[in-house]
Design a protein around this motif. Sequence first.
Motif, PDB file in Angstrom:
ATOM      1  N   THR A 150       0.855  -1.191   0.000  1.00  0.00           N
ATOM      2  CA  THR A 150       0.000   0.000   0.000  1.00  0.00           C
ATOM      3  C   THR A 150       0.888   1.236   0.000  1.00  0.00           C
ATOM      4  OG1 THR A 150      -1.649  -1.207   1.298  1.00  0.00           O
ATOM      5  CG2 THR A 150      -1.869   1.179   1.220  1.00  0.00           C
ATOM      6  N   LEU A 151       0.520   2.206  -0.789  1.00  0.00           N
ATOM      7  CA  LEU A 151       1.270   3.451  -0.865  1.00  0.00           C
ATOM      8  C   LEU A 151       1.283   4.174   0.475  1.00  0.00           C
ATOM      9  CD1 LEU A 151       2.671   5.627  -2.717  1.00  0.00           C
ATOM     10  CD2 LEU A 151       0.395   6.659  -2.909  1.00  0.00           C
ATOM     11  N   ILE A 152       2.437   4.683   0.840  1.00  0.00           N
ATOM     12  CA  ILE A 152       2.526   5.661   1.924  1.00  0.00           C
ATOM     13  C   ILE A 152       2.682   7.033   1.277  1.00  0.00           C
ATOM     14  CG2 ILE A 152       3.886   6.531   3.856  1.00  0.00           C
ATOM     15  CD1 ILE A 152       4.609   3.592   4.493  1.00  0.00           C
ATOM     16  N   SER A 153       3.728   7.183   0.460  1.00  0.00           N
ATOM     17  CA  SER A 153       3.981   8.468  -0.167  1.00  0.00           C
ATOM     18  C   SER A 153       4.875   8.292  -1.386  1.00  0.00           C
ATOM     19  CB  SER A 153       4.655   9.403   0.838  1.00  0.00           C
ATOM     20  OG  SER A 153       4.775  10.698   0.305  1.00  0.00           O
ATOM     21  N   ASP A 154       4.731   9.186  -2.343  1.00  0.00           N
ATOM     22  CA  ASP A 154       5.581   9.163  -3.532  1.00  0.00           C
ATOM     23  C   ASP A 154       6.298  10.496  -3.678  1.00  0.00           C
ATOM     24  OD1 ASP A 154       6.676   8.129  -5.959  1.00  0.00           O
ATOM     25  OD2 ASP A 154       5.217   9.320  -7.073  1.00  0.00           O
ATOM     26  N   ASP A 155       7.581  10.422  -3.873  1.00  0.00           N
ATOM     27  CA  ASP A 155       8.462  11.561  -4.144  1.00  0.00           C
ATOM     28  C   ASP A 155       8.893  12.334  -2.902  1.00  0.00           C
ATOM     29  OD1 ASP A 155       9.962  13.049  -6.099  1.00  0.00           O
ATOM     30  OD2 ASP A 155       8.592  14.707  -5.703  1.00  0.00           O
ATOM     31  N   GLN A 156       8.003  12.571  -1.965  1.00  0.00           N
ATOM     32  CA  GLN A 156       8.344  13.240  -0.714  1.00  0.00           C
ATOM     33  C   GLN A 156       7.738  12.423   0.426  1.00  0.00           C
ATOM     34  OE1 GLN A 156      10.105  16.294  -0.271  1.00  0.00           O
ATOM     35  NE2 GLN A 156      10.609  15.995  -2.424  1.00  0.00           N
ATOM     36  N   THR A 157       8.538  12.107   1.423  1.00  0.00           N
ATOM     37  CA  THR A 157       8.042  11.324   2.558  1.00  0.00           C
ATOM     38  C   THR A 157       8.440  12.020   3.850  1.00  0.00           C
ATOM     39  OG1 THR A 157       8.252   9.267   1.290  1.00  0.00           O
ATOM     40  CG2 THR A 157       8.086   9.062   3.681  1.00  0.00           C
ATOM     41  N   GLU A 158       7.473  12.113   4.753  1.00  0.00           N
ATOM     42  CA  GLU A 158       7.727  12.680   6.072  1.00  0.00           C
ATOM     43  C   GLU A 158       8.079  11.555   7.038  1.00  0.00           C
ATOM     44  OE1 GLU A 158       4.281  15.023   7.054  1.00  0.00           O
ATOM     45  OE2 GLU A 158       4.933  16.646   5.739  1.00  0.00           O
ATOM     46  N   LEU A 159       9.126  11.771   7.819  1.00  0.00           N
ATOM     47  CA  LEU A 159       9.571  10.813   8.818  1.00  0.00           C
ATOM     48  C   LEU A 159       9.481  11.488  10.179  1.00  0.00           C
ATOM     49  CD1 LEU A 159      11.439  10.510   6.090  1.00  0.00           C
ATOM     50  CD2 LEU A 159      12.389   8.654   7.418  1.00  0.00           C
ATOM     51  N   THR A 160       8.824  10.820  11.119  1.00  0.00           N
ATOM     52  CA  THR A 160       8.638  11.374  12.450  1.00  0.00           C
ATOM     53  C   THR A 160       9.108  10.365  13.477  1.00  0.00           C
ATOM     54  OG1 THR A 160       6.697  12.566  11.643  1.00  0.00           O
ATOM     55  CG2 THR A 160       6.987  12.422  14.026  1.00  0.00           C
ATOM     56  N   GLU A 161      10.027  10.799  14.317  1.00  0.00           N
ATOM     57  CA  GLU A 161      10.555   9.950  15.382  1.00  0.00           C
ATOM     58  C   GLU A 161       9.565   9.944  16.543  1.00  0.00           C
ATOM     59  OE1 GLU A 161      14.795   9.668  17.738  1.00  0.00           O
ATOM     60  OE2 GLU A 161      14.010  11.644  17.200  1.00  0.00           O
ATOM     61  N   ASN A 162       9.286   8.739  17.067  1.00  0.00           N
ATOM     62  CA  ASN A 162       8.434   8.632  18.247  1.00  0.00           C
ATOM     63  C   ASN A 162       8.951   7.491  19.119  1.00  0.00           C
ATOM     64  OD1 ASN A 162       7.348   6.189  17.207  1.00  0.00           O
ATOM     65  ND2 ASN A 162       5.828   7.334  16.052  1.00  0.00           N
ATOM     66  N   ALA A 163       8.274   7.211  20.204  1.00  0.00           N
ATOM     67  CA  ALA A 163       8.740   6.194  21.147  1.00  0.00           C
ATOM     68  C   ALA A 163       8.861   4.824  20.503  1.00  0.00           C
ATOM     69  CB  ALA A 163       7.794   6.130  22.343  1.00  0.00           C
ATOM     70  N   GLY A 164       8.056   4.545  19.481  1.00  0.00           N
ATOM     71  CA  GLY A 164       8.091   3.243  18.832  1.00  0.00           C
ATOM     72  C   GLY A 164       9.057   3.150  17.671  1.00  0.00           C
ATOM     73  N   GLY A 165       9.775   4.215  17.350  1.00  0.00           N
ATOM     74  CA  GLY A 165      10.698   4.198  16.224  1.00  0.00           C
ATOM     75  C   GLY A 165      10.496   5.410  15.341  1.00  0.00           C
ATOM     76  N   VAL A 166      10.434   5.167  14.037  1.00  0.00           N
ATOM     77  CA  VAL A 166      10.256   6.244  13.057  1.00  0.00           C
ATOM     78  C   VAL A 166       9.029   5.908  12.206  1.00  0.00           C
ATOM     79  CG1 VAL A 166      11.264   7.418  11.058  1.00  0.00           C
ATOM     80  CG2 VAL A 166      12.715   6.800  13.003  1.00  0.00           C
ATOM     81  N   ARG A 167       8.121   6.856  12.099  1.00  0.00           N
ATOM     82  CA  ARG A 167       6.883   6.661  11.350  1.00  0.00           C
ATOM     83  C   ARG A 167       6.976   7.375  10.008  1.00  0.00           C
ATOM     84  NH1 ARG A 167       3.147   3.747  12.734  1.00  0.00           N
ATOM     85  NH2 ARG A 167       1.080   3.847  11.868  1.00  0.00           N
ATOM     86  N   LEU A 168       6.500   6.714   8.947  1.00  0.00           N
ATOM     87  CA  LEU A 168       6.489   7.261   7.591  1.00  0.00           C
ATOM     88  C   LEU A 168       5.087   7.733   7.239  1.00  0.00           C
ATOM     89  CD1 LEU A 168       8.426   4.343   5.826  1.00  0.00           C
ATOM     90  CD2 LEU A 168       9.382   6.487   6.690  1.00  0.00           C
ATOM     91  N   SER A 169       4.993   8.899   6.610  1.00  0.00           N
ATOM     92  CA  SER A 169       3.697   9.414   6.174  1.00  0.00           C
ATOM     93  C   SER A 169       3.894  10.316   4.959  1.00  0.00           C
ATOM     94  CB  SER A 169       3.000  10.181   7.301  1.00  0.00           C
ATOM     95  OG  SER A 169       3.770  11.298   7.690  1.00  0.00           O
TER      96      SER A 169
END
Length: 141
Positions: A42-61
Amino acid sequence: MTGSLRLHASAVAVDGRGILIRGASGSGKSSLALQLMGLGATLISDDQTELTENAGGVRLSAPATIKGQVEARGLGILNADSVTAPLHLVVDLDVVETQRLPVRHQALILNTAFPCIHKVDTPAWPFAVLQYVKGGRSDTE
């Protein structure tokens, strides 16, 4: 302490595990994302991806402006379902793997090390990426 960044990268999810696909412009990020989507990712993002650090690791959006869109050369911008997922694997299209049985590689993302695989020039490679995420890698020595 949490951090975030936006990368010139595409991302998809397989069984809730995020795959970050990075590489230079024209390296095939969108193409690999589409191939993996054709295999059930399933697609998360194409060409630009946001990465956010949290307690569980790094989340992609996806950034809001491009969420649910993926570029297909020769067809245009296609609509697709989009999810978020924790980062599980980094695919680096700027480095070609030359070893048949390579050593494990890692990529440091927001101060966390993640498994990283390099591009392989074979038609089976997208299938191998999918299986890597689903089943991991067996290293017998």
